[in-house]
Design a protein around this motif. Structure first.
Motif, PDB file in Angstrom:
ATOM      1  N   UNK A  78       0.180  10.731  -3.095  1.00 54.59           N
ATOM      2  CA  UNK A  78       0.941  10.232  -1.945  1.00 54.59           C
ATOM      3  C   UNK A  78       0.087   9.328  -1.075  1.00 54.59           C
ATOM      4  N   UNK A  79      -1.180   9.684  -0.899  1.00 53.84           N
ATOM      5  CA  UNK A  79      -2.077   8.839  -0.114  1.00 53.84           C
ATOM      6  C   UNK A  79      -2.294   7.485  -0.763  1.00 53.84           C
ATOM      7  N   UNK A  80      -2.458   7.490  -2.091  1.00 52.97           N
ATOM      8  CA  UNK A  80      -2.641   6.223  -2.811  1.00 52.97           C
ATOM      9  C   UNK A  80      -1.368   5.384  -2.776  1.00 52.97           C
ATOM     10  N   UNK A  81      -0.216   6.032  -2.924  1.00 55.59           N
ATOM     11  CA  UNK A  81       1.058   5.319  -2.933  1.00 55.59           C
ATOM     12  C   UNK A  81       1.317   4.637  -1.596  1.00 55.59           C
ATOM     13  N   UNK A  82       1.030   5.332  -0.527  1.00 56.91           N
ATOM     14  CA  UNK A  82       1.249   4.756   0.804  1.00 56.91           C
ATOM     15  C   UNK A  82       0.407   3.509   1.009  1.00 56.91           C
ATOM     16  N   UNK A  83      -0.868   3.567   0.638  1.00 57.50           N
ATOM     17  CA  UNK A  83      -1.735   2.404   0.807  1.00 57.50           C
ATOM     18  C   UNK A  83      -1.392   1.268  -0.121  1.00 57.50           C
ATOM     19  N   UNK A  84      -0.946   1.606  -1.332  1.00 53.81           N
ATOM     20  CA  UNK A  84      -0.636   0.568  -2.320  1.00 53.81           C
ATOM     21  C   UNK A  84       0.567  -0.268  -1.915  1.00 53.81           C
ATOM     22  N   UNK A  85       1.374   0.239  -1.013  1.00 56.01           N
ATOM     23  CA  UNK A  85       2.538  -0.512  -0.551  1.00 56.01           C
ATOM     24  C   UNK A  85       2.183  -1.601   0.452  1.00 56.01           C
ATOM     25  N   UNK A  86       0.950  -1.581   0.970  1.00 57.54           N
ATOM     26  CA  UNK A  86       0.521  -2.603   1.925  1.00 57.54           C
ATOM     27  C   UNK A  86       0.298  -3.939   1.220  1.00 57.54           C
ATOM     28  N   UNK A  87       0.444  -5.051   1.940  1.00 57.03           N
ATOM     29  CA  UNK A  87       0.047  -6.339   1.358  1.00 57.03           C
ATOM     30  C   UNK A  87      -1.434  -6.298   0.986  1.00 57.03           C
TER      31      UNK A  87
END
Length: 264
Positions: free
Chosen positions: A82-91
């Motif tokens: 979940x932590x990786x997914x949240x950051x990966x959504x950033x530009x």
């Protein structure tokens, strides 16, 4: 008491090398899949950024870090993803800036930490040197996944000495996390460094031992390659079993990577 400065310096160098690899990537390259199922290049950098922030809280704000631990305990199977997914959504530019800012703040906090201080973590408490070692291990390992996605070969350096030492020190943890009783006897581990030096650990008279390239040992304990694809030799039944379960990272047993010949 170990001076943490050398490993903090090496963590900075390892992070800088990976930064140069990703800093000029196109948006499409950030979306390339890596060997970790479901993780793109962006997920890998997002995970490093997330873990750097966790480490910074552990060093500077123990109460805030305990809140993170409570969240991890509530969702042990999905917390990291979940932590990786949240950051990966950033530009990509925003994600890159976040990773740079977090690791710079952590670098400063580790250098300013009081001598002898220990900080909470998801496993046992860590010293500044141990925290930097763990961050270097993850930065190197996730950097390998990114390089693989980009088709780039990153030459190994003697910064791997920190990863190798961590891999040796976590031997008993690897047995325990698999529900096995750690061996009573010490192993001898002799590894050939990228520079050609020999890194030796344990009693030279030990009956059970592991030998081979330091790079291969580091690939094994970070579970970036299958044992069958590595030039490591074990003498003794317990040493042989260790090579099948070794992991230098905290948490439950990793799934590892399949041998290169699997499925062919």
């Amino acid at each position: 008491m170990a001076d943490p400065t050398p490993v903090i310096d090496d963590l900075r160098a390892e992070s800088g090398e990976l930064d140069r690899l990703v800093s000029e990537l196109s948006p499409s390259s950030w979306a390339l899949p890596t060997p970790a199922p479901g993780w793109t290049v962006a997920h890998q950098i997002a995970h490093l950024a997330w873990t750097d922030r966790s480490a910074l809280l552990a060093v500077t704000d123990a109460d805030a870090f305990r809140t993170l631990v409570e969240k991890a305990l509530a969702a042990p199977g999905s917390f990291v993803d979940e932590g990786a997914e949240e950051g990966a959504e950033l530009p990509p530019a925003e994600l890159l800036a976040a990773w740079r800012g977090g690791r710079t703040a952590l670098d400063r906090a580790l250098r300013d930490a009081p001598a002898g201080a220990r900080f909470p973590w998801y496993g046992p408490p860590m010293s500044a040197a141990s925290m930097a070692t763990a961050r270097l291990m993850e930065t190197w390992a996730h950097g390998l996944d990114i390089a693989d996605a980009l088709g780039v070969v990153r030459p190994p350096t003697d910064r791997l000495r920190h990863v190798a030492r961590l891999g040796v020190r976590t031997r008993d943890f690897a047995f325990g996390v698999h529900g096995l009783t750690p061996p009573d006897e010490e192993f001898r581990v002799e590894l050939t460094a990228p520079s050609g030096q020999v890194w030796a650990y344990g009693d030279e008279r030990a009956a059970q031992r592991v030998t081979g390239p330091a790079l291969d040992f580091c690939l094994l304990v970070t579970q970036r390659a299958h044992r069958d694809d590595l030039a490591l030799t074990a003498a003794g039944p317990d040493a042989d079993r260790w090579l099948g379960i070794a992991q230098a990272f905290a948490g439950p047993p990793g799934t590892g990577r399949p041998p290169k010949g699997a499925g062919r």
